[in-house]
Design an enzyme around this catalytic site. Structure first.
Site, PDB file in Angstrom:
ATOM      1  N   ARG A 178     -78.376  19.049 -12.984  1.00 38.02           N
ATOM      2  CA  ARG A 178     -77.472  20.200 -13.082  1.00 38.02           C
ATOM      3  C   ARG A 178     -76.368  19.914 -14.107  1.00 38.02           C
ATOM      4  O   ARG A 178     -76.232  18.793 -14.596  1.00 38.02           O
ATOM      5  CB  ARG A 178     -76.803  20.421 -11.722  1.00 38.02           C
TER       6      ARG A 178
ATOM      7  N   LYS B 161     -80.781   2.464   1.374  1.00 35.53           N
ATOM      8  CA  LYS B 161     -80.454   3.822   0.944  1.00 35.53           C
ATOM      9  C   LYS B 161     -81.452   4.834   1.485  1.00 35.53           C
ATOM     10  O   LYS B 161     -82.632   4.527   1.621  1.00 35.53           O
ATOM     11  CB  LYS B 161     -80.479   3.910  -0.589  1.00 35.53           C
TER      12      LYS B 161
ATOM     13  N   HIS C 173     -66.762   8.742  -2.589  1.00 34.29           N
ATOM     14  CA  HIS C 173     -67.820   9.356  -3.384  1.00 34.29           C
ATOM     15  C   HIS C 173     -67.400  10.665  -4.041  1.00 34.29           C
ATOM     16  O   HIS C 173     -68.241  11.429  -4.509  1.00 34.29           O
ATOM     17  CB  HIS C 173     -69.108   9.520  -2.558  1.00 34.29           C
TER      18      HIS C 173
ATOM     19  N   LYS D 251     -81.109  -4.336  -4.381  1.00 32.83           N
ATOM     20  CA  LYS D 251     -80.134  -5.409  -4.547  1.00 32.83           C
ATOM     21  C   LYS D 251     -78.762  -4.737  -4.556  1.00 32.83           C
ATOM     22  O   LYS D 251     -78.571  -3.726  -5.220  1.00 32.83           O
ATOM     23  CB  LYS D 251     -80.421  -6.100  -5.886  1.00 32.83           C
TER      24      LYS D 251
HETATM   25  C1  MV4 Z   1     -75.245   1.263  -5.145  1.00 33.52           C
HETATM   26  C2  MV4 Z   1     -74.101   0.437  -5.099  1.00 33.52           C
HETATM   27  C3  MV4 Z   1     -74.307  -0.926  -5.253  1.00 33.52           C
HETATM   28  N1  MV4 Z   1     -75.553  -1.417  -5.408  1.00 33.52           N
HETATM   29  N2  MV4 Z   1     -76.471   0.715  -5.319  1.00 33.52           N
HETATM   30  C4  MV4 Z   1     -73.031   5.312  -3.956  1.00 33.52           C
HETATM   31  C5  MV4 Z   1     -73.491   6.712  -4.056  1.00 33.52           C
HETATM   32  C6  MV4 Z   1     -74.837   6.693  -4.624  1.00 33.52           C
HETATM   33  N3  MV4 Z   1     -74.951   7.677  -5.637  1.00 33.52           N
HETATM   34  C7  MV4 Z   1     -75.049   5.321  -5.144  1.00 33.52           C
HETATM   35  N4  MV4 Z   1     -73.968   4.524  -4.661  1.00 33.52           N
HETATM   36  C8  MV4 Z   1     -73.935   3.168  -4.818  1.00 33.52           C
HETATM   37  N5  MV4 Z   1     -75.152   2.583  -5.023  1.00 33.52           N
HETATM   38  C9  MV4 Z   1     -76.607  -0.600  -5.436  1.00 33.52           C
HETATM   39  N6  MV4 Z   1     -77.830  -1.102  -5.585  1.00 33.52           N
HETATM   40  C10 MV4 Z   1     -72.851   1.023  -4.916  1.00 33.52           C
HETATM   41  C11 MV4 Z   1     -72.763   2.391  -4.770  1.00 33.52           C
HETATM   42  C12 MV4 Z   1     -71.418   2.926  -4.612  1.00 33.52           C
HETATM   43  C13 MV4 Z   1     -70.833   3.703  -5.614  1.00 33.52           C
HETATM   44  C14 MV4 Z   1     -71.521   4.078  -6.753  1.00 33.52           C
HETATM   45  C15 MV4 Z   1     -70.925   4.846  -7.730  1.00 33.52           C
HETATM   46  C16 MV4 Z   1     -69.616   5.237  -7.579  1.00 33.52           C
HETATM   47  C17 MV4 Z   1     -68.910   4.903  -6.464  1.00 33.52           C
HETATM   48  C18 MV4 Z   1     -69.495   4.135  -5.463  1.00 33.52           C
HETATM   49  C19 MV4 Z   1     -68.781   3.787  -4.340  1.00 33.52           C
HETATM   50  C20 MV4 Z   1     -69.368   3.027  -3.368  1.00 33.52           C
HETATM   51  C21 MV4 Z   1     -70.687   2.590  -3.506  1.00 33.52           C
END
Ligand code: MV4
Length: 448
Positions: free
Chosen positions: A291, A158, A235, A201
């Site tokens: 926010r 990330k 997203h 992870k």
């Molecule tokens: C993640 C994840 C799986 N594992 N982190 C996507 C946007 C960002 N705000 C964080 N996101 C994610 N982080 C870990 N460790 C999967 C996502 C993610 C996701 C999170 C919330 C809502 C929709 C999503 C769609 C794809 C991936």
């Protein structure tokens, strides 16, 4: 209390903020681009200032022009809404140096939470459970491999300055990690001018559950329960509900108390949202939004608390009106985002609304900034309204949602209403059985 608030936003949220100001007896200033001269937020404000051409960079995102609008009108506070400058620490700082109150958290808290590594470190220090991962930024392939092997694959790379899913790369194996690191770094550099990345992870089938908080900057804070925002496409949230169908009373109050305690220690001021991934009964912090959020009305529906009014009160220096014992949760609420888009392809559909008939009746709220005859300009976000439905139980809420959707008529443009008519008929949705991947899988099916 403030005499005059300038609302640095447009659309439904500008109207939402005006309503809170009116109830508090505060005069409102609308700002608008030349493309928004006919917008409802301009018509309903006490005063308005044209701040530039259609491009947001030259209007709604232009700090000098917003400062000039404050100066001209004598506004003593600015509400940024969501999007635009709402999480811009520099904007908050500049306003303060001009003796204008930014209705939101301190610039320091905005800046900390804007840096995802710093946010995660802060959360961890405050006792909030976080996703296992690297200790801060990953500086080399070797360092990345070491952390990843220790916690096991798959992992997710990330961007520290990321958010909204940009600059994220999954590595399923050690072989894939160097490429994931390089791609995430390049994307992050291009999108945010910062190539810092970290590793977590990868959770494969979580739900997105976020906890709403409200603090007064004086050490008082409450949590207002959670919202389940797992139904997303690229997203972009599509449907939000509270309480989450995945939680029971015990887990809700436990995570709520952890978050509220953290906000007390932080002396957080204003409305905030602590975002978690929830998988196999465990919460994992991912980010904090400093926010007001689009989906705040579902929390308002189940708590009866006016979040915007509270934001304004605490920004003016007032203490929080509520302690945690005063907060009670009642029934179930669902929000559907009505976008001016094709319901299958999500292609934007700007143009004139030739007919507008919103639903009403018990438990139905429509927040919108449009009207019959209004021309939706092509320059901004396609959200034109939000349908929020409240009921005693999730079943009653679903029943009302179905009824409200059947009343809603919008002609002249395409909207996402047909998608919601389909969704409410899906057994998984009726049963609350969905994760963050459910909607994209559903949309990929030929039958959808
Ligand atoms: C993640 C994840 C799986 N594992 N982190 C996507 C946007 C960002 N705000 C964080 N996101 C994610 N982080 C870990 N460790 C999967 C996502 C993610 C996701 C999170 C919330 C809502 C929709 C999503 C769609 C794809 C991936």
């Amino acid at each position: 209390m403030f005499d005059k608030v300038l609302i640095a936003n447009r659309g439904e949220i500008a109207l939402r903020i005006q309503r809170a100001c009116k109830e508090l007896g505060i005069a409102t200033v609308a700002v608008h681009s030349t493309a928004d001269a006919d917008a409802m937020h301009v018509r309903l404000a006490d005063e308005s200032v044209c701040i530039g051409p259609p491009a947001a960079a030259e209007s709604y995102l232009n700090i000098p022009r917003l400062l000039a609008a404050c100066e001209i009108t004598g506004a003593d506070a600015v509400h940024p809404g969501y999007g635009f400058l709402s999480e811009n620490a520099r904007f908050a700082e500049i306003l303060e140096t001009h003796n204008i109150t930014f209705i939101g958290p301190t610039s320091e808290h905005i800046r900390t939470m804007g840096d995802k590594i710093a946010a995660k470190e802060t959360a961890k220090r405050l006792g909030i459970p976080v996703v296992p991962g690297s200790d801060g930024a990953v500086k080399s392939d070797a360092a990345g491999l070491k952390v990843a092997k220790a916690m096991g694959f798959p992992v997710l790379v990330k961007a520290a300055s990321g958010g909204g899913g940009r600059g994220m790369k999954v590595a399923k194996t050690a072989e894939e990690l160097p490429m994931a690191l390089a791609t995430a770094k390049a994307e992050a550099k291009a999108a945010f001018g910062d190539d810092a990345v970290y590793i977590e992870k990868y959770l494969t089938k979580p739900r997105h559950i976020e906890v709403q908080v409200l603090g007064d900057g004086q050490g008082n804070a409450v949590h207002l329960g959670e919202r389940d925002c797992s139904l997303q496409r690229r997203h972009q949230k599509v449907w939000e509900e509270a309480p989450s169908p995945a939680l029971n009373e015990t887990s809700r109050l436990k995570i709520g108390e952890i978050v509220a305690n953290a906000m007390r220690k932080l002396k957080y001021r204003g409305a905030g949202t602590v975002e978690f991934l929830y998988e196999d009964g465990e919460f994992y912090f991912i980010e904090m939004n400093t926010r007001l959020q689009v989906e705040h009305p579902v929390t308002e529906a189940i708590t009866g608390i006016d979040l915007v009014l509270e934001q304004i009160r605490v920004a003016s220096g007032a203490k929080l009106m509520y302690s945690q014992e005063d907060i009670t949760f009642s029934g179930h609420a669902i929000e559907c985002r009505i976008n001016a888009e094709n319901a299958r392809t999500f292609t934007p559909s700007p143009g004139q609304i030739t007919y507008w008939h919103p639903p009403g009746g018990l438990g139905v709220r429509v927040d919108s900034g449009v009207y019959q005859g209004y021309r939706i300009p092509p320059y901004y976000d396609s959200l034109i309204g939000k349908l929020i439905v409240h009921g005693k139980s999730r079943d009653e809420c679903m029943m009302r949602l179905k009824r409200a959707l059947s009343e809603f008529v919008i002609d002249g443009i395409e909207t996402t209403i047909p998608l919601f008519n389909d969704l409410i008929r899906q057994p998984d949705i009726a049963n609350g059985l969905y994760d963050i991947h459910w909607l994209e899988k559903y949309l990929a099916k030929p039958t959808a």
